[in-house]
Write a protein that holds these residues in place. Structure first.
Motif, PDB file in Angstrom:
ATOM      1  N   VAL A 232     -12.815 -26.135  10.329  1.00 53.67           N
ATOM      2  CA  VAL A 232     -11.974 -25.062   9.790  1.00 53.67           C
ATOM      3  C   VAL A 232     -10.762 -25.642   9.048  1.00 53.67           C
ATOM      4  O   VAL A 232     -10.302 -26.749   9.360  1.00 53.67           O
ATOM      5  CB  VAL A 232     -11.519 -24.120  10.937  1.00 53.67           C
ATOM      6  CG1 VAL A 232     -10.463 -24.776  11.809  1.00 53.67           C
ATOM      7  CG2 VAL A 232     -11.041 -22.776  10.426  1.00 53.67           C
ATOM      8  N   CYS A 236      -7.811 -19.932   8.136  1.00 55.07           N
ATOM      9  CA  CYS A 236      -8.392 -18.991   9.115  1.00 55.07           C
ATOM     10  C   CYS A 236      -7.321 -18.038   9.642  1.00 55.07           C
ATOM     11  O   CYS A 236      -6.248 -18.472  10.059  1.00 55.07           O
ATOM     12  CB  CYS A 236      -9.011 -19.768  10.269  1.00 55.07           C
ATOM     13  SG  CYS A 236      -9.507 -18.705  11.628  1.00 55.07           S
ATOM     14  N   ASN A 237      -7.626 -16.732   9.611  1.00 54.92           N
ATOM     15  CA  ASN A 237      -6.667 -15.755  10.173  1.00 54.92           C
ATOM     16  C   ASN A 237      -7.225 -15.062  11.405  1.00 54.92           C
ATOM     17  O   ASN A 237      -6.784 -13.986  11.769  1.00 54.92           O
ATOM     18  CB  ASN A 237      -6.252 -14.732   9.109  1.00 54.92           C
ATOM     19  CG  ASN A 237      -7.422 -13.860   8.700  1.00 54.92           C
ATOM     20  OD1 ASN A 237      -8.539 -14.053   9.215  1.00 54.92           O
ATOM     21  ND2 ASN A 237      -7.195 -12.913   7.807  1.00 54.92           N
ATOM     22  N   GLN A 238      -8.258 -15.656  12.012  1.00 49.62           N
ATOM     23  CA  GLN A 238      -8.831 -15.166  13.280  1.00 49.62           C
ATOM     24  C   GLN A 238      -9.400 -13.749  13.168  1.00 49.62           C
ATOM     25  O   GLN A 238      -9.314 -12.957  14.105  1.00 49.62           O
ATOM     26  CB  GLN A 238      -7.768 -15.226  14.387  1.00 49.62           C
ATOM     27  CG  GLN A 238      -7.490 -16.640  14.867  1.00 49.62           C
ATOM     28  CD  GLN A 238      -8.673 -17.231  15.636  1.00 49.62           C
ATOM     29  OE1 GLN A 238      -9.044 -16.766  16.689  1.00 49.62           O
ATOM     30  NE2 GLN A 238      -9.276 -18.264  15.059  1.00 49.62           N
ATOM     31  N   CYS A 239     -10.008 -13.438  12.033  1.00 49.50           N
ATOM     32  CA  CYS A 239     -10.574 -12.093  11.874  1.00 49.50           C
ATOM     33  C   CYS A 239     -11.818 -11.894  12.741  1.00 49.50           C
ATOM     34  O   CYS A 239     -12.184 -10.775  13.063  1.00 49.50           O
ATOM     35  CB  CYS A 239     -10.914 -11.839  10.411  1.00 49.50           C
ATOM     36  SG  CYS A 239     -12.312 -12.843   9.846  1.00 49.50           S
ATOM     37  N   HIS A 241     -15.008 -12.497  11.982  1.00 51.75           N
ATOM     38  CA  HIS A 241     -16.274 -12.222  11.287  1.00 51.75           C
ATOM     39  C   HIS A 241     -17.328 -13.274  11.625  1.00 51.75           C
ATOM     40  O   HIS A 241     -18.514 -12.984  11.729  1.00 51.75           O
ATOM     41  CB  HIS A 241     -16.049 -12.195   9.767  1.00 51.75           C
ATOM     42  CG  HIS A 241     -15.303 -10.988   9.317  1.00 51.75           C
ATOM     43  ND1 HIS A 241     -15.247 -10.588   8.000  1.00 51.75           N
ATOM     44  CD2 HIS A 241     -14.578 -10.061  10.011  1.00 51.75           C
ATOM     45  CE1 HIS A 241     -14.518  -9.489   7.902  1.00 51.75           C
ATOM     46  NE2 HIS A 241     -14.100  -9.158   9.116  1.00 51.75           N
ATOM     47  N   CYS A 277     -17.230 -15.965   6.110  1.00 49.87           N
ATOM     48  CA  CYS A 277     -15.774 -16.044   6.312  1.00 49.87           C
ATOM     49  C   CYS A 277     -15.034 -15.508   5.072  1.00 49.87           C
ATOM     50  O   CYS A 277     -15.191 -16.048   3.973  1.00 49.87           O
ATOM     51  CB  CYS A 277     -15.358 -17.488   6.584  1.00 49.87           C
ATOM     52  SG  CYS A 277     -13.574 -17.655   6.708  1.00 49.87           S
ATOM     53  N   PRO A 278     -14.255 -14.460   5.235  1.00 51.75           N
ATOM     54  CA  PRO A 278     -13.595 -13.864   4.053  1.00 51.75           C
ATOM     55  C   PRO A 278     -12.549 -14.779   3.432  1.00 51.75           C
ATOM     56  O   PRO A 278     -12.166 -14.599   2.275  1.00 51.75           O
ATOM     57  CB  PRO A 278     -12.949 -12.592   4.625  1.00 51.75           C
ATOM     58  CG  PRO A 278     -12.815 -12.839   6.087  1.00 51.75           C
ATOM     59  CD  PRO A 278     -13.927 -13.759   6.477  1.00 51.75           C
ATOM     60  N   ASN A 279     -12.094 -15.750   4.209  1.00 48.17           N
ATOM     61  CA  ASN A 279     -11.058 -16.649   3.692  1.00 48.17           C
ATOM     62  C   ASN A 279     -11.597 -18.016   3.305  1.00 48.17           C
ATOM     63  O   ASN A 279     -10.812 -18.929   3.019  1.00 48.17           O
ATOM     64  CB  ASN A 279      -9.955 -16.819   4.744  1.00 48.17           C
ATOM     65  CG  ASN A 279      -9.321 -15.494   5.114  1.00 48.17           C
ATOM     66  OD1 ASN A 279      -9.159 -14.629   4.255  1.00 48.17           O
ATOM     67  ND2 ASN A 279      -9.013 -15.312   6.378  1.00 48.17           N
ATOM     68  N   LEU A 282     -14.098 -21.921   6.641  1.00 48.70           N
ATOM     69  CA  LEU A 282     -15.014 -22.811   7.359  1.00 48.70           C
ATOM     70  C   LEU A 282     -15.780 -23.702   6.385  1.00 48.70           C
ATOM     71  O   LEU A 282     -16.055 -23.314   5.244  1.00 48.70           O
ATOM     72  CB  LEU A 282     -16.015 -21.982   8.175  1.00 48.70           C
ATOM     73  CG  LEU A 282     -15.442 -21.156   9.326  1.00 48.70           C
ATOM     74  CD1 LEU A 282     -16.517 -20.265   9.919  1.00 48.70           C
ATOM     75  CD2 LEU A 282     -14.847 -22.056  10.398  1.00 48.70           C
TER      76      LEU A 282
HETATM   77  S1  SF4 Z   1     -14.430 -15.618   9.734  1.00 46.85           S
HETATM   78 FE1  SF4 Z   1     -13.138 -17.227   8.865  1.00 46.85          FE
HETATM   79  S2  SF4 Z   1     -11.109 -16.369   8.988  1.00 46.85           S
HETATM   80 FE2  SF4 Z   1     -12.352 -15.117  10.311  1.00 46.85          FE
HETATM   81  S3  SF4 Z   1     -12.117 -16.080  12.318  1.00 46.85           S
HETATM   82 FE3  SF4 Z   1     -13.890 -16.991  11.406  1.00 46.85          FE
HETATM   83  S4  SF4 Z   1     -13.149 -18.814  10.407  1.00 46.85           S
HETATM   84 FE4  SF4 Z   1     -11.369 -17.563  10.826  1.00 46.85          FE
END
Ligand code: SF4
Ligand code: SF4
Length: 634
Positions: A232, A236-239, A241, A277-279, A282
């Protein structure tokens, strides 16, 4: 920056670029659709097509590359047979040591089946839910150690005939017996249904991989050592997904937060989390392996079972596995492992259904306000049938096991027992005890079993013959041969032909022996017997020709040389007879039982002078044999 995390710049240099769609679709849940799932589906479909092509090529050409199947490694470790399965498994473990469990996610046909089943269930609105156990998770590793380590340990340290730790290697890369080590199609279909559909339905999308696959046991270990991980960045904002998408039941968001990477060895590197991952936080990259993570950092997980349930679950699993494995000589180990996980799930859920006031499964309300609902009764019925079937298999397995034990303890040599129609005078008290026990055990499975055990049936026939029930034995051997193939069929037909000879039904015996020789032309014992049928039918020249053929294949055959000598004597060809007799004597073991057996066989053919010589020699070696003359057929 957390341990294992790297900046976006570093990520660019070390990550593997995935094929991307320009505008990734978004699902109702608001989570992006995985862009890699199609690539993985394509890889798995291609794999299955290649497997089908492999089988077709073998069927057309007769020979092919040996099965590219990890279980074949057992033959390499036990017998030194280097085959394609061993090479594949070795390379797969090596690749996993570097890249992690890619081979599971992108190159396993059972995983493809599970993915297909999960997709089908989703289509009808049932998203497989993961079953989480603390103890059953070790089943794959124990299975792997049993399959790939225990045989070597046993051979080196525990076997009554210890062998070398490393066997002599031979080339088995090409084979004509491609299907030899695989179950029949009739077994493969329920195997795929149980290990694919049912494990997914009850235990989650990767239910078989998590709780049953022995190869996964080694892949999990290798994954812990591999530097290749899903990692990561600080985007990452811990969404969550990623976790919601992962079908391997990995807590992706929590693991990347805690460790900067996914450390769960159940991660099969499907890359779906990266894709959704929307951001774009990963990526797949190299760095610290799982073993470098301090244990104190472990994430607290939730499990499906309480500790008492875990312990009961292990007991149920072991009982179910032992009951089902190899029952009727049909159920392979992998199928038994899959079956046992389902039994465990059903037993524990049933237990909970009876104890709690509220219980649901998927969208089905099994029990509410202390009342078992319609769906609950349906679930209970399934559990009762499944567990009942399992218990019945356990009962059958017990009788098969005890029957086999009794069979192993029989002392009378086959040749001696078959030399006269009633072998009773030759049976020891131990033999008699085991014949009664063995016949009862195998008869119980034959009467009340759901399928015919084609390996137990000839053993039952042998117990019947030794009990003096030769007619029944002939019938059982006929039934066995009708269901067998190759060597096993040839042996059943040979024994049937031999017993028919002793019963004086020579034409039927000859037919049975011909069928045996059609299966296995190298079955020399069947040639000796066929000669006897022909001799008794008055087709003496043909009998001599068959015995001569047997001696041509192996000149040390004592019985065939004696039979030829007897034939030559009876036709007045004394010189030839004496030469044959001499050759026979040269190879005759000086054992009273052996001489007596040869005497009986020659006496059956009316070659009395030669027979008498062997009876006398037996009495010389053991005067006790004089008393046995009363046991000789008249
Ligand atoms: S989908 Fe991406 S942003 Fe969301 S928790 Fe997982 S790694 Fe973090
Ligand atoms: S953690 Fe990611 S790569 Fe691993 S199995 Fe789950 S979704 Fe696939």
């Amino acid at each position: 920056m957390k341990s294992g995390c790297v900046s976006r710049e570093v990520k660019k240099q070390r990550s593997i670029q995935l094929p991307v769609l320009k505008n990734p679709p978004v699902q109702e849940s608001g989570i992006r659709k995985s862009r890699t799932s199609r690539w993985r589906a394509a890889a798995l479909i291609t794999l299955n097509l290649l497997m089908i092509a492999h089988i077709i090529q073998w069927r057309i050409m007769g020979t092919t590359i040996s099965p590219i199947e990890p279980s074949e490694t057992m033959h390499t470790l036990q017998k030194g047979a280097i085959n394609a399965g061993f090479i594949f498994f070795a390379l797969a473990i090596l690749a996993t040591l570097i890249l992690g469990r890619f081979v599971c996610g992108w190159g396993c046909h059972i995983l493809a089946l599970q993915d297909f089943c999960a997709a089908m269930l989703k289509k009808v609105g049932l998203t497989p839910k993961a079953f989480r156990s603390r103890l059953l998770i070790y089943v794959p590793l124990i299975g792997a150690l049993y399959m790939f380590v225990w045989p070597t340990v046993y051979r080196a340290f525990f076997s009554p005939e210890p062998g070398p730790l490393i066997p002599t290697f031979t080339n088995h890369l090409v084979t004509s017996s491609f299907w030899e080590t695989f179950p029949s199609v009739a077994v493969a279909i329920p195997f795929l249904f149980i290990c694919g559909f049912m494990t997914v339905y009850f235990l989650g999308s990767k239910g078989f991989c998590t709780y049953a696959c022995p190869y996964g046991g080694f892949f999990m270990l290798a994954d812990k050592l591999s530097p290749g991980k899903i990692r990561v960045t600080d985007a990452c904002n811990q969404c969550g997904h990623c976790t919601a998408t992962c079908t391997s039941n990995v807590l992706v968001h929590a693991e990347v937060k805690q460790y900067g990477m996914v450390i769960d060895p159940g991660c099969m590197k499907c890359m779906d989390c990266i894709s959704v991952c929307p951001n774009d936080a990963l990526y797949f990259g190299f760095g610290k392996p799982t073993v470098a993570i301090p244990k104190s950092n472990a994430i607290k997980r939730s499990y499906s079972l309480t500790w008492p349930e875990e312990i009961v679950g292990v007991i149920v699993f072991v009982g179910s596995f032992l009951a089902i494995w190899d029952v009727y000589q049909l159920v392979p180990m992998l199928m038994a492992l899959g079956w046992a996980t389902i039994t465990t799930f059903l037993a524990l859920r049933t237990w909970r259904l009876l104890r709690t006031k509220e219980l649901s499964f998927y969208r089905f309300n099994l029990k509410s306000s202390g009342l078992i609902r319609k769906a609950g009764w349906g679930f209970l019925s399934l559990a009762v049938v499944w567990i009942g079937l399992n218990a019945h298999s356990g009962w059958v397995r017990y009788h098969e096991y005890e029957g086999n034990r009794a069979f192993q303890k029989i002392q009378i040599p086959d040749e001696l027992a078959l030399a006269q129609v009633n072998p009773d005078p030759w049976l020891s008290p131990i033999d008699r005890e085991n014949i009664v026990a063995g016949r009862n055990h195998f008869q119980a499975t034959a009467d009340l079993g759901l399928f015919v055990n084609t390996e137990a049936l000839p053993k039952l026939a042998w117990f019947e013959y030794l009990s003096g029930d030769a007619e029944q034995s002939v019938q059982s051997l006929e039934q066995a041969a009708a269901r067998q193939q190759g060597q096993a069929k040839a042996l059943s037909l040979y024994y049937r032909g031999t017993i028919l000879n002793r019963l004086g039904r020579y034409e039927q015996a000859r037919t049975s022996l011909d069928q045996a020789l059609a299966e296995r032309p190298d079955l020399i014992l069947a040639r000796e017997e066929k000669g006897e049928s022909l001799w008794q039918l008055g087709r003496k020249e043909e009998a001599i020709s068959v015995w001569s053929d047997a001696v041509l294949r192996n000149e040390r055959l004592v019985l065939a040389n004696n039979q030829l000598a007897g034939a030559a004597f009876s036709m007045g060809r004394s010189e030839e007879a004496i030469a044959l007799e001499k050759r026979a004597d040269q190879f005759t073991p000086d054992d009273p039982f052996y001489h007596w057996m040869i005497g009986l066989r020659l006496q059956n053919l009316g070659m009395n002078n030669l027979a008498e010589k062997h009876f006398q020699r037996a009495i010389e070696l053991d005067p006790g044999f004089e008393a046995r003359r009363t046991g000789r057929p008249q």
